[in-house]
Scaffold this motif. Structure first.
Motif, PDB file in Angstrom:
ATOM      1  N   GLY A  30       0.807  -1.215   0.000  1.00 44.72           N
ATOM      2  CA  GLY A  30       0.000   0.000   0.000  1.00 44.72           C
ATOM      3  C   GLY A  30       0.839   1.264   0.000  1.00 44.72           C
ATOM      4  O   GLY A  30       1.801   1.397  -0.765  1.00 44.72           O
ATOM      5  N   PHE A  31       0.490   2.191   0.897  1.00 44.84           N
ATOM      6  CA  PHE A  31       1.220   3.448   0.981  1.00 44.84           C
ATOM      7  C   PHE A  31       2.686   3.221   1.351  1.00 44.84           C
ATOM      8  O   PHE A  31       3.545   4.028   1.018  1.00 44.84           O
ATOM      9  CB  PHE A  31       0.561   4.371   2.009  1.00 44.84           C
ATOM     10  N   GLY A  32       2.959   2.113   2.024  1.00 46.30           N
ATOM     11  CA  GLY A  32       4.333   1.806   2.399  1.00 46.30           C
ATOM     12  C   GLY A  32       5.232   1.561   1.203  1.00 46.30           C
ATOM     13  O   GLY A  32       6.461   1.686   1.299  1.00 46.30           O
ATOM     14  N   ALA A  33       4.662   1.222   0.048  1.00 50.22           N
ATOM     15  CA  ALA A  33       5.462   0.977  -1.151  1.00 50.22           C
ATOM     16  C   ALA A  33       6.194   2.241  -1.606  1.00 50.22           C
ATOM     17  O   ALA A  33       7.222   2.160  -2.287  1.00 50.22           O
ATOM     18  CB  ALA A  33       4.577   0.453  -2.280  1.00 50.22           C
ATOM     19  N   ALA A  34       5.665   3.399  -1.216  1.00 54.34           N
ATOM     20  CA  ALA A  34       6.312   4.652  -1.604  1.00 54.34           C
ATOM     21  C   ALA A  34       7.679   4.805  -0.950  1.00 54.34           C
ATOM     22  O   ALA A  34       8.517   5.595  -1.422  1.00 54.34           O
ATOM     23  CB  ALA A  34       5.423   5.833  -1.231  1.00 54.34           C
ATOM     24  N   GLU A  35       7.935   4.063   0.126  1.00 54.16           N
ATOM     25  CA  GLU A  35       9.205   4.149   0.832  1.00 54.16           C
ATOM     26  C   GLU A  35      10.188   3.061   0.413  1.00 54.16           C
ATOM     27  O   GLU A  35      11.319   3.024   0.900  1.00 54.16           O
ATOM     28  CB  GLU A  35       8.966   4.062   2.336  1.00 54.16           C
ATOM     29  N   LEU A  36       9.772   2.157  -0.485  1.00 55.52           N
ATOM     30  CA  LEU A  36      10.613   1.029  -0.887  1.00 55.52           C
ATOM     31  C   LEU A  36      11.346   1.319  -2.193  1.00 55.52           C
ATOM     32  O   LEU A  36      10.830   2.004  -3.076  1.00 55.52           O
ATOM     33  CB  LEU A  36       9.758  -0.235  -1.056  1.00 55.52           C
ATOM     34  N   ARG A  37      12.539   0.774  -2.313  1.00 53.43           N
ATOM     35  CA  ARG A  37      13.259   0.800  -3.584  1.00 53.43           C
ATOM     36  C   ARG A  37      12.729  -0.312  -4.475  1.00 53.43           C
ATOM     37  O   ARG A  37      12.080  -1.257  -4.012  1.00 53.43           O
ATOM     38  CB  ARG A  37      14.760   0.619  -3.335  1.00 53.43           C
ATOM     39  N   GLY A  38      13.012  -0.213  -5.771  1.00 51.70           N
ATOM     40  CA  GLY A  38      12.490  -1.186  -6.719  1.00 51.70           C
ATOM     41  C   GLY A  38      12.891  -2.604  -6.404  1.00 51.70           C
ATOM     42  O   GLY A  38      12.073  -3.538  -6.502  1.00 51.70           O
ATOM     43  N   GLU A  39      14.140  -2.801  -5.982  1.00 55.10           N
ATOM     44  CA  GLU A  39      14.593  -4.153  -5.688  1.00 55.10           C
ATOM     45  C   GLU A  39      13.964  -4.702  -4.415  1.00 55.10           C
ATOM     46  O   GLU A  39      13.921  -5.915  -4.201  1.00 55.10           O
ATOM     47  CB  GLU A  39      16.129  -4.209  -5.574  1.00 55.10           C
ATOM     48  N   GLU A  40      13.467  -3.815  -3.550  1.00 59.81           N
ATOM     49  CA  GLU A  40      12.771  -4.256  -2.344  1.00 59.81           C
ATOM     50  C   GLU A  40      11.315  -4.589  -2.641  1.00 59.81           C
ATOM     51  O   GLU A  40      10.767  -5.580  -2.138  1.00 59.81           O
ATOM     52  CB  GLU A  40      12.804  -3.163  -1.277  1.00 59.81           C
ATOM     53  N   ASN A  41      10.671  -3.766  -3.467  1.00 56.55           N
ATOM     54  CA  ASN A  41       9.229  -3.885  -3.676  1.00 56.55           C
ATOM     55  C   ASN A  41       8.855  -5.030  -4.604  1.00 56.55           C
ATOM     56  O   ASN A  41       7.826  -5.680  -4.415  1.00 56.55           O
ATOM     57  CB  ASN A  41       8.677  -2.573  -4.231  1.00 56.55           C
ATOM     58  N   ALA A  42       9.667  -5.285  -5.639  1.00 55.09           N
ATOM     59  CA  ALA A  42       9.340  -6.334  -6.606  1.00 55.09           C
ATOM     60  C   ALA A  42       9.401  -7.693  -5.934  1.00 55.09           C
ATOM     61  O   ALA A  42      10.424  -8.061  -5.333  1.00 55.09           O
ATOM     62  CB  ALA A  42      10.302  -6.284  -7.793  1.00 55.09           C
ATOM     63  N   ASP A  43       8.330  -8.442  -6.014  1.00 55.85           N
ATOM     64  CA  ASP A  43       8.253  -9.749  -5.357  1.00 55.85           C
ATOM     65  C   ASP A  43       8.958 -10.793  -6.228  1.00 55.85           C
ATOM     66  O   ASP A  43       8.453 -11.207  -7.279  1.00 55.85           O
ATOM     67  CB  ASP A  43       6.787 -10.143  -5.150  1.00 55.85           C
ATOM     68  N   GLU A  44      10.143 -11.230  -5.769  1.00 54.33           N
ATOM     69  CA  GLU A  44      10.922 -12.198  -6.535  1.00 54.33           C
ATOM     70  C   GLU A  44      10.225 -13.559  -6.541  1.00 54.33           C
ATOM     71  O   GLU A  44       9.432 -13.869  -5.660  1.00 54.33           O
ATOM     72  CB  GLU A  44      12.323 -12.312  -5.956  1.00 54.33           C
ATOM     73  N   MET A  45      10.573 -14.376  -7.555  1.00 58.00           N
ATOM     74  CA  MET A  45       9.885 -15.655  -7.752  1.00 58.00           C
ATOM     75  C   MET A  45      10.892 -16.795  -7.898  1.00 58.00           C
ATOM     76  O   MET A  45      11.990 -16.621  -8.425  1.00 58.00           O
ATOM     77  CB  MET A  45       8.992 -15.594  -9.003  1.00 58.00           C
ATOM     78  N   ARG A  46      10.477 -17.958  -7.446  1.00 57.08           N
ATOM     79  CA  ARG A  46      11.201 -19.214  -7.667  1.00 57.08           C
ATOM     80  C   ARG A  46      10.165 -20.310  -7.913  1.00 57.08           C
ATOM     81  O   ARG A  46       8.984 -20.140  -7.633  1.00 57.08           O
ATOM     82  CB  ARG A  46      12.063 -19.570  -6.447  1.00 57.08           C
ATOM     83  N   MET A  47      10.608 -21.431  -8.430  1.00 57.96           N
ATOM     84  CA  MET A  47       9.708 -22.560  -8.644  1.00 57.96           C
ATOM     85  C   MET A  47       9.581 -23.367  -7.359  1.00 57.96           C
ATOM     86  O   MET A  47      10.578 -23.689  -6.702  1.00 57.96           O
ATOM     87  CB  MET A  47      10.211 -23.460  -9.765  1.00 57.96           C
ATOM     88  N   GLY A  48       8.354 -23.696  -6.998  1.00 53.29           N
ATOM     89  CA  GLY A  48       8.113 -24.485  -5.811  1.00 53.29           C
ATOM     90  C   GLY A  48       8.228 -25.970  -6.091  1.00 53.29           C
ATOM     91  O   GLY A  48       8.325 -26.397  -7.259  1.00 53.29           O
TER      92      GLY A  48
END
Length: 363
Positions: free
Chosen positions: A253-271
């Motif tokens: 939400g509003f907290g995303a305004a305080e995050l850098r791109g590498e922090e905000n982007a949800d990384e993915m892996r195969m389960g």
């Protein structure tokens, strides 16, 4: 008054006023052959109903739900089967005290919808606010009980995470404690703090706001549609339609305004099951308006109850300056009972998107 209906395929129309004889909902678009029970719907209404602690309004309403249409008897006693026709649900009002509002018949309560309703329609229901009262939300909770039966494999849970400036400790989050205290708190450590704080608010004849968080787990990837049918768009609109809600956020939400791109982007892996796994969930389970398969996380802020004993400056319908204080029975923190309401709204919106997704792609 128009605009009492929301949804596309799963459509909910609510009706009734705070001090009328009854209120209810009509659910249109519910698929046939779905099992329902009045006891199952009643469970959700019982979590919302007033008078369960000293921290909510002392209006005594059993909020007993009745099916009027759209169902036929099932195989077991008390069981019903949906027919595919509109389901009408009714909840009677049994503890109205309209005389409590006689002194504000022509005066506008600051922070309430009194003035705007009068400005738009030239008439308003001063008896508890009519349709602008949070009493209307009982009908939504009943409709949400139907919606939960429509969406397969989805769990929806809500919790109160903040009252005034007092926030929960998220490191102590325990879903199992939510129904063990009068605040729907997932952090048992905050309960005595909130008790003392709200006792002071209540005794002062005032009120305070709150923040509610609702989480839907088990929603598969793919629900929602770009560009004007986004899932988060409809969730935000649904939550904003709840009485007294003034802000909504999804995921960070509003907290995303305080995050850098590498922090905000949800990384993915195969389960291990061959499906993607998100290593974080700042997106709140929705990307591009479409569910990702991660839990959907939504928070909304509820303002302080406008009906308070503390005198406030206002005007009346004739333009005279007046001081207004509201008698009657009101929640010192309406956000407490907003928890099951938020759950119900999310259930209705997800049921609608489930049917829309099934209708478009056939799964």
């Amino acid at each position: 008054m128009s605009h009492n209906t929301f949804g596309h395929l799963f459509r909910v129309t609510t009706w009734g006023e705070s001090h009328g004889p009854a209120l209810g909902a009509v659910v249109d678009g519910c698929p046939p052959r779905i099992g329902l029970t009045e006891a199952g719907i009643q469970h959700w209404l019982d979590r919302r109903k007033p008078g369960q602690s000293r921290f909510t309004t002392q209006r005594r309403e059993p909020d007993q739900v009745k099916f009027l249409s759209g169902v036929m008897p099932g195989a077991e006693p008390g069981a019903w089967i949906t027919t595919g026709t509109p389901i009408s649900l009714m909840i009677e009002n049994v503890d109205q005290r309209s005389k409590d509002y006689s002194e504000i018949r022509s005066s506008y309560r600051p922070g309430h919808a009194d003035y705007t309703y009068d400005a738009k329609y030239g008439i308003r229901d001063h008896r508890g606010g009519g349709r602008s009262s949070a009493r209307e939300t009982a009908a939504r909770v009943a409709a949400g009980g139907v919606a939960r039966a429509v969406i397969p494999g989805v769990t929806i849970r809500g919790a109160l995470v903040q009252i005034g400036k007092h926030r929960i400790d998220r490191d102590r989050w325990d879903w199992n404690t939510v129904d063990d205290n009068p605040f729907f708190s997932p952090d048992p450590g905050i309960v005595p703090v909130w008790e003392d704080y709200l006792d002071g608010i209540r005794k002062a004849g005032s009120s305070i706001g709150a923040v509610i968080e609702v989480v839907a787990a088990g929603v598969p990837a793919g629900w929602g549609a770009p560009i004007y049918g986004k899932l988060d768009q409809d969730i935000a609109g649904g939550m904003m339609s709840i009485n007294a809600v003034k802000a909504v956020e999804i995921g960070a939400g509003f907290g995303a305004a305080e995050l850098r791109g590498e922090e905000n982007a949800d990384e993915m892996r195969m389960g291990p099951d061959g499906k993607p796994v998100f290593l974080s969930n700042h997106a709140g389970g929705i990307l591009g308006g479409i569910s990702t398969g991660a839990p959907i996380v939504v928070r909304f802020a509820v303002k302080p109850t406008s009906s308070i004993l503390t005198p406030r400056r206002s005007i009346d319908a004739e333009g005279h300056e007046v001081d207004v204080s509201t008698k009657g029975r009101h929640d010192p923190c309406v956000g407490i009972r907003a928890v099951p309401i938020g759950e119900a709204m999310l259930a209705c919106i997800l049921a609608d998107h489930y049917l829309r997704h099934r209708g478009q792609v056939g799964s």
